[in-house]
Design an enzyme around this catalytic site. Structure first.
Site, PDB file in Angstrom:
ATOM      1  CG  HIS A 449      -1.772   1.156   1.490  1.00 49.43           C
ATOM      2  ND1 HIS A 449      -3.046   1.248   1.558  1.00 49.43           N
ATOM      3  CD2 HIS A 449      -1.243   2.593   1.809  1.00 49.43           C
ATOM      4  CE1 HIS A 449      -3.543   2.600   1.747  1.00 49.43           C
ATOM      5  NE2 HIS A 449      -2.401   3.126   2.036  1.00 49.43           N
ATOM      6  CD  GLU A 450       1.705   3.598   3.701  1.00 43.50           C
ATOM      7  OE1 GLU A 450       1.796   4.821   3.145  1.00 43.50           O
ATOM      8  OE2 GLU A 450       0.802   3.488   4.690  1.00 43.50           O
ATOM      9  CG  HIS A 454      -0.026   6.271  -0.518  1.00 45.79           C
ATOM     10  ND1 HIS A 454      -1.048   6.405  -1.282  1.00 45.79           N
ATOM     11  CD2 HIS A 454      -0.076   5.764   0.778  1.00 45.79           C
ATOM     12  CE1 HIS A 454      -1.989   6.364  -0.247  1.00 45.79           C
ATOM     13  NE2 HIS A 454      -1.516   5.993   0.654  1.00 45.79           N
ATOM     14  CD  GLU A 507      -4.905   6.590   2.365  1.00 44.81           C
ATOM     15  OE1 GLU A 507      -4.436   5.254   2.408  1.00 44.81           O
ATOM     16  OE2 GLU A 507      -4.239   7.528   2.447  1.00 44.81           O
TER      17      GLU A 507
END
Length: 726
Positions: A449-450, A454, A507
């Site tokens: 996810h990070e 992103h 997100e």
């Protein structure tokens, strides 16, 4: 009977955040550096009280004054004598702990107000019986009068944060609405000013509308000061309205932050850290986001430090318009063993990025290998503690210069420990597997996810000089088959363009990347999962996501048809996408629980995850990226709003399911953090027990050096702006 979502239960989970081993291993210099950065973070975090609600700062001071004179244990006898039952006294302690942990009286996760779960007259009796009141009756009564109404009030608008009639916010004066926020954004863009460290106050002056944009800074003068060529402050006419840019918001707090950052400089490990702190200090002194960006550039260059930190007006989740940052500061120590896995993931990023479902032209020209470390948090000041972070949030830096990822290991360890009897909405057969693999699967999800969520994707931009960062004649929009026809212009950013949906949409994109890439065997192997274990990690990661989508309904407000939490809205959207995929991938049914009350069951066909599930996420993720890259707000908003809709029609009655979720919800855990203090030539770690009383003591001891001066500054700041909220 007050709806239980507006108070914190007496048995709420409260855990100490353990970092004693990590701290012990630091050198004396590193301990000093960590200490002063922690002080800067804790003082800066107090700004969040003023960023949350009109009454938060006054309630904070009321509690500090009570507990500075008597510890929770000493006050208990007073409470009993004042007629409080032990449950009522515990409810008061839980309320106080909640106010400290959230830095205000609205939940940091979900943005709903919480009030004390005991009668107002009982709380008043306790305040009157306290030693603080006995010693200063007039001051304490005035303090009570200044906040006691709002402390308990649950009028519709006060139930949640929001703009205009939708809720409470102190980022804008009470007379501002969405149109004012949009106009102010246009004005800020025209001046090339970031909204991150601002608040907006609207005044009517002789029939003319005037806006005051206030920058957070220690300096209160609006003229150019040392080190500035010219000041950005002054009065400007814009679209027939008057705008004034002023400095000095949270001035005494920013002064303290700068004082401690300057102290930390003496213990910096290298030139990058020194320069970084110098720029941060300049940023908080002058109210300059440009200086903060400079500091962030040095921060990115400071690869693999032993003590990691970041500080400033960072996340924009709680600004109803989505572009003003809430203050946060963290200090953490690198966990070497876990960081090695993340370093392997970074090394594999260039192989993994092409796996994502968008064309190569929609990916950044070069992947700037970030630092990715697992940290044990020593200090996290602000309204709440996340599990992972990808920063800085400045798009121009992220696109061309890089970013850092951190996973907060000691937070993950505590936050996701689950008891079987509290595990809702799953089949019995899934529960043991869920408990076993929830932690490891979440670690994989946070990493993906990070870093690749992103950290991926390109924004198409035409700069002020008309130059493009992509080839207009060649790049085709895969959704339409036509050449790309929209992009970001000049100073437009992702946040300013997508405003109210930007946080949640991003997100959602990052969560989808995690789901999509966790199917990759190489990724699972990096985290040490092979064979059947690897399959179980994938299954629980996906199951955990669809369950989170259902749990997300707690954070939806039917009256205003609005979502109060970016991540939970994102997870609900993913649940909808996977339900829509059909073919029996996800099952969601309403059932009656063993207690005779409404319940729900979520099932996931694990054999269909790599086919039906992967295809659904592939299609949806590509759409999300294309709208984002091409600055297509209308297209992106239409799709995102459609999946975010909560209604009682269709295959699932989500409004009724929301009632079931509220009936069976578990309160989010709170963390007790240690303090550091200088003792002779060394720094010692002061730890507290994981309880409401421990959390309260950590806060009263945190600010004991200058408590009275600090409290009077907070009350003064609160009083100055009080007329603006009416």
């Amino acid at each position: 009977m007050v709806d239980s979502q507006y108070y914190l239960p007496n048995d709420i989970g409260i855990s100490a955040l353990d970092c004693s081993e990590a701290f012990r291993l630091l050198s004396p210099q590193e301990k000093m550096y960590a200490h002063y950065l922690s002080r800067a973070s804790w003082y800066g975090g107090l700004a969040v009280l003023l960023q949350t609600s009109p009454e938060s700062a006054n309630i904070f001071v009321l509690l500090q004054r009570i507990f500075r004179k008597q510890t929770p244990a000493q006050l208990e006898q007073v409470a009993t004598a004042a007629g409080l039952s032990s449950e009522e006294y515990q409810a008061f302690l839980v309320y106080a702990a909640g106010l400290y942990a959230n830095m205000g009286n609205y939940k940091s996760f979900g943005d709903t107000k919480f009030i004390p779960n005991l009668p107002k007259d009982k709380l008043k009796a306790l305040v009157w019986a306290s030693q603080a009141f006995q010693e200063q009756p007039a001051e304490m009564e005035a303090l009570w009068d200044s906040c006691s109404c709002l402390l308990y009030s649950l009028e519709n608008r006060q139930k949640q944060l929001g703009l205009g009639d939708k809720g409470i916010t102190t980022y804008f004066s009470g007379n501002c609405c969405l149109e004012d926020a949009e106009l102010a954004q246009k004005f800020l863009d025209s001046k090339k000013l970031s909204a991150y460290n601002t608040r907006l106050f609207k005044k009517e002056d002789g029939g003319k509308t005037c806006y005051e944009v206030r920058l957070a800074s220690a300096v209160q003068k609006d003229c150019a000061v040392d080190g500035e060529c010219e000041s950005c402050c002054g009065s400007f006419s814009f679209e027939d309205k008057e705008f004034t840019v002023k400095r000095g918001d949270y001035s005494p707090i920013m002064e303290k932050v700068c004082y401690y950052l300057e102290k930390a400089q003496a213990y910096a490990a290298n030139e990058n850290q020194r320069k970084m702190l110098e720029e941060y200090t300049r940023s908080f002194t002058l109210g300059s986001i440009e200086a903060h960006k400079e500091g962030s550039r040095y921060w990115i260059k400071d690869k693999g430090p032993i003590v990691e930190s970041y500080i400033g007006f960072i996340e924009s989740y709680r600004d109803p318009f989505g572009s003003r940052g809430e203050f946060e500061g963290f200090v953490a120590v690198v966990n070497k063993a876990m960081s090695e896995r993340f370093a392997k993931l970074v090394s594999s990023a260039e192989v993994l990025l092409p796996e994502l479902p968008w064309p190569q032209e929609f990916e950044k020209d070069t992947f700037l290998k970030p630092d990715f470390t697992s940290l044990d948090v020593l200090t996290f000041a602000g309204s709440g503690i996340p599990a992972g972070i990808n920063i800085p949030n400045y798009d121009d830096i992220r696109q061309t210069e890089g970013f850092k990822n951190v996973s907060l290991g000691n937070v993950l360890a505590v936050a996701y420990a689950t008891q079987k009897e509290k595990l809702t909405f799953l089949e019995e057969g899934d529960k043991d597997l869920f408990i076993k693999w929830k932690g490891p699967s979440f670690e994989v999800q946070v990493g993906l996810h990070e870093l690749l969520g992103h950290g991926s994707g390109k924004l198409f931009v035409q700069d002020d000089k008309g130059k493009f960062n992509f080839d207009q004649s060649k790049v085709i929009n895969p959704e339409t088959g036509e050449p790309v026809s929209s992009w970001y212009r000049g100073s437009e950013t992702w946040d300013s363009k997508f405003s109210t949906i930007a946080s949640s949409y991003e997100e959602c994109r990052a969560e989808c990347v995690g789901l999509y890439l966790c199917l990759n065997k190489q990724v699972l192997s990096i985290f040490g999962h092979e064979g059947q274990d690897a399959d179980d990690v994938v299954y629980i990661n996906w199951l955990s996501m669809v369950r989170a989508g259902l749990l997300g309904l707690e954070f939806y407000t039917p009256d205003s048809k609005s979502w109060r939490q970016a991540h939970m809205q994102a997870r609900f959207v993913i649940l909808r996408v996977l339900l829509e995929a059909g073919e029996g991938l996800v099952g969601l049914e309403e059932v009656t629980g063993e207690d005779g009350k409404p319940d729900a069951r979520i099932t996931l066909d694990r054999s269909k995850i790599p086919t039906v599930g992967k295809n659904a996420i592939h299609r949806f993720l590509c759409k999300l990226q294309v709208f984002k890259s091409t600055a297509d707000v209308e297209g992106g908003r239409a799709v995102y709003d459609n999946y975010s809709t909560v209604s009682d029609t269709g295959a699932h009655n989500f409004l009724r399911l929301r009632e079931t979720v509220l009936l069976r919800k578990e309160a989010r855990k709170m963390f007790v953090q240690a303090n550091t203090r200088i003792s002779g030539d060394s720094v010692e770690l002061v730890e507290y027990e994981g309880s409401a009383a421990g959390l309260i003591r950590s806060f009263t001891e945190r600010f004991q050096d200058d408590a009275e001066q600090l409290e009077s500054s907070l009350l003064e700041l609160s009083k100055q702006d009080a007329p603006c909220w009416c």
